[in-house]
Design a protein around this motif. Structure first.
Motif, PDB file in Angstrom:
ATOM      1  N   GLU A  99       1.963   1.474  -5.905  1.00 10.53           N
ATOM      2  CA  GLU A  99       0.664   1.096  -6.935  1.00 10.53           C
ATOM      3  C   GLU A  99       0.719  -0.155  -7.175  1.00 10.53           C
ATOM      4  O   GLU A  99       0.426  -0.991  -7.009  1.00 10.53           O
ATOM      5  CB  GLU A  99       1.152   2.044  -8.459  1.00 10.53           C
ATOM      6  CG  GLU A  99       0.704   1.369  -9.572  1.00 10.53           C
ATOM      7  CD  GLU A  99       0.870   1.774 -10.769  1.00 10.53           C
ATOM      8  OE1 GLU A  99       1.180   1.533 -11.628  1.00 10.53           O
ATOM      9  OE2 GLU A  99       1.911   3.074 -10.568  1.00 10.53           O
ATOM     10  N   GLU A 100       1.847  -0.375  -6.273  1.00 10.65           N
ATOM     11  CA  GLU A 100       2.275  -2.184  -7.116  1.00 10.65           C
ATOM     12  C   GLU A 100       1.543  -2.651  -5.305  1.00 10.65           C
ATOM     13  O   GLU A 100       0.986  -3.824  -5.891  1.00 10.65           O
ATOM     14  CB  GLU A 100       3.512  -2.159  -6.928  1.00 10.65           C
ATOM     15  CG  GLU A 100       4.435  -2.157  -7.907  1.00 10.65           C
ATOM     16  CD  GLU A 100       3.943  -2.101  -9.039  1.00 10.65           C
ATOM     17  OE1 GLU A 100       3.463  -4.279  -9.224  1.00 10.65           O
ATOM     18  OE2 GLU A 100       4.413  -2.000 -10.457  1.00 10.65           O
TER      19      GLU A 100
ATOM     20  N   TRP B 232      14.291   7.162 -11.498  1.00  5.36           N
ATOM     21  CA  TRP B 232      13.111   8.647 -11.016  1.00  5.36           C
ATOM     22  C   TRP B 232      14.343   9.900 -10.534  1.00  5.36           C
ATOM     23  O   TRP B 232      15.625   9.541  -9.832  1.00  5.36           O
ATOM     24  CB  TRP B 232      12.648   8.104  -9.698  1.00  5.36           C
ATOM     25  CG  TRP B 232      11.755   7.559  -9.779  1.00  5.36           C
ATOM     26  CD1 TRP B 232      10.685   8.193 -10.404  1.00  5.36           C
ATOM     27  CD2 TRP B 232      11.719   5.998  -9.839  1.00  5.36           C
ATOM     28  NE1 TRP B 232       9.285   7.065  -9.702  1.00  5.36           N
ATOM     29  CE2 TRP B 232      10.224   5.759  -9.709  1.00  5.36           C
ATOM     30  CE3 TRP B 232      12.134   4.798  -9.910  1.00  5.36           C
ATOM     31  CZ2 TRP B 232       9.530   4.731  -9.826  1.00  5.36           C
ATOM     32  CZ3 TRP B 232      11.877   3.770  -9.578  1.00  5.36           C
ATOM     33  CH2 TRP B 232      10.467   3.671  -9.986  1.00  5.36           C
TER      34      TRP B 232
ATOM     35  N   LYS C  75       5.234   4.138  -6.744  1.00  4.61           N
ATOM     36  CA  LYS C  75       4.964   3.375  -7.523  1.00  4.61           C
ATOM     37  C   LYS C  75       5.270   2.408  -6.596  1.00  4.61           C
ATOM     38  O   LYS C  75       4.492   1.295  -6.970  1.00  4.61           O
ATOM     39  CB  LYS C  75       6.515   3.119  -8.057  1.00  4.61           C
ATOM     40  CG  LYS C  75       6.468   2.028  -9.101  1.00  4.61           C
ATOM     41  CD  LYS C  75       5.898   1.754 -10.291  1.00  4.61           C
ATOM     42  CE  LYS C  75       5.373   0.723 -11.164  1.00  4.61           C
ATOM     43  NZ  LYS C  75       5.246   0.236 -12.048  1.00  4.61           N
TER      44      LYS C  75
ATOM     45  N   ALA D 232      10.246  -2.973  -6.964  1.00  3.05           N
ATOM     46  CA  ALA D 232       9.314  -1.217  -6.371  1.00  3.05           C
ATOM     47  C   ALA D 232      10.124  -1.090  -5.320  1.00  3.05           C
ATOM     48  O   ALA D 232      10.870  -0.462  -5.028  1.00  3.05           O
ATOM     49  CB  ALA D 232       8.550  -1.215  -6.475  1.00  3.05           C
TER      50      ALA D 232
END
Length: 261
Positions: free
Chosen positions: A173-174, A161, A170, A200
């Protein structure tokens, strides 16, 4: 502190003692690379434990134990006419000089990140460009340390990133994917998504300059201290932990926290 001459003499003394033990001591004489390997792993973890505790005397002791193993493997190789301790030291010196061109050459590197990036690029060149970026990550590393090392190597070739704050999308999202798989009830998928989530979170720690292995170990030790406090208090009032309610244990946990503040 000792002079350079005294340090050199002490290292020579160690090698002389090891040579003597290898010939005269039945246990030392029978050791092989294979037989020493489990002990080497144990000694490495003991050194790491001493480092986490910042116990200076124990760090000194455990460094000696690790150094003994380095010398021992070199002595075994010497007997096989493969290499000796001088070869090990010279190979290390050559590598350090080669991988620090900003010190021993004309390369410019004004910060630690640039030095680290140059280091990884030079490692690839040492293998003629045939070694893959992630090939140098030992397969036997513990999973958390391995994940962090994989991410560091990927970063060194630009796969990362641009800003640390971007990692949180992220992570979220996970988390959502873990929750979705828990609702579905597929155990294999749940395991996979937890792995992705942990990867993550490790990424997030790295991006914010936190070593995830050290951070987790500090938390482990903190939990042990506080849980031991709960257990000691429960014994003091004549109760076992199983007899205590969760609310009672929470109260003692908070007491332990306050005592640490």
């Amino acid at each position: 502190m000792h002079t350079k001459e005294e340090k050199t003499a002490s290292f020579g003394r160690l090698l002389d003692i090891l040579d003597n033990l290898r010939v005269k001591c039945p246990w030392d004489a029978k050791q092989t690379n294979e037989s020493l390997r489990p002990n080497t792993i144990e000694e490495t973890y003991e050194l790491c434990d001493a480092l986490m505790s910042d116990d200076v005397n124990n760090i000194k002791k455990e460094l000696g134990d690790v150094l003994l193993h380095v010398c021992f493997y070199s002595r075994i190789a010497q007997e096989k006419e493969q290499f000796d301790m001088a070869d090990v030291c010279n190979a290390l010196c050559d590598k350090l000089i080669y991988r620090h061109p900003h010190i021993y050459g004309n390369t410019q590197a004004d910060d630690a990140d640039t030095v680290k990036k140059n280091w990884e690029e030079l490692k690839l060149k040492e293998k003629g460009g045939n070694k893959t970026v992630l090939a140098g990550v030992p397969s036997a590393l513990p999973a958390l340390i391995k994940a962090n090392r994989i991410q560091e190597k990927a970063r060194n070739v630009g796969f990362d990133w641009e800003e640390p704050s971007q990692v949180w999308d992220k992570v979220k999202e996970e988390i959502a994917e873990v929750e979705a798989e828990i609702k579905r009830g597929d155990k294999n998928a749940i395991s996979d998504e937890f792995g992705d989530l942990m990867f993550a979170v490790i990424n997030a720690a790295r991006l914010y300059g936190v070593n995830p292995e050290n951070a987790l170990e500090h938390t482990n030790r903190k939990f042990i201290r506080r849980f031991n406090y709960i257990e000691a208090k429960s014994k003091a009032i004549g109760k076992s932990l199983k007899e205590m309610t969760l609310e009672e244990m929470d109260t003692l946990w908070n007491e332990a926290k306050r005592l640490e503040d």
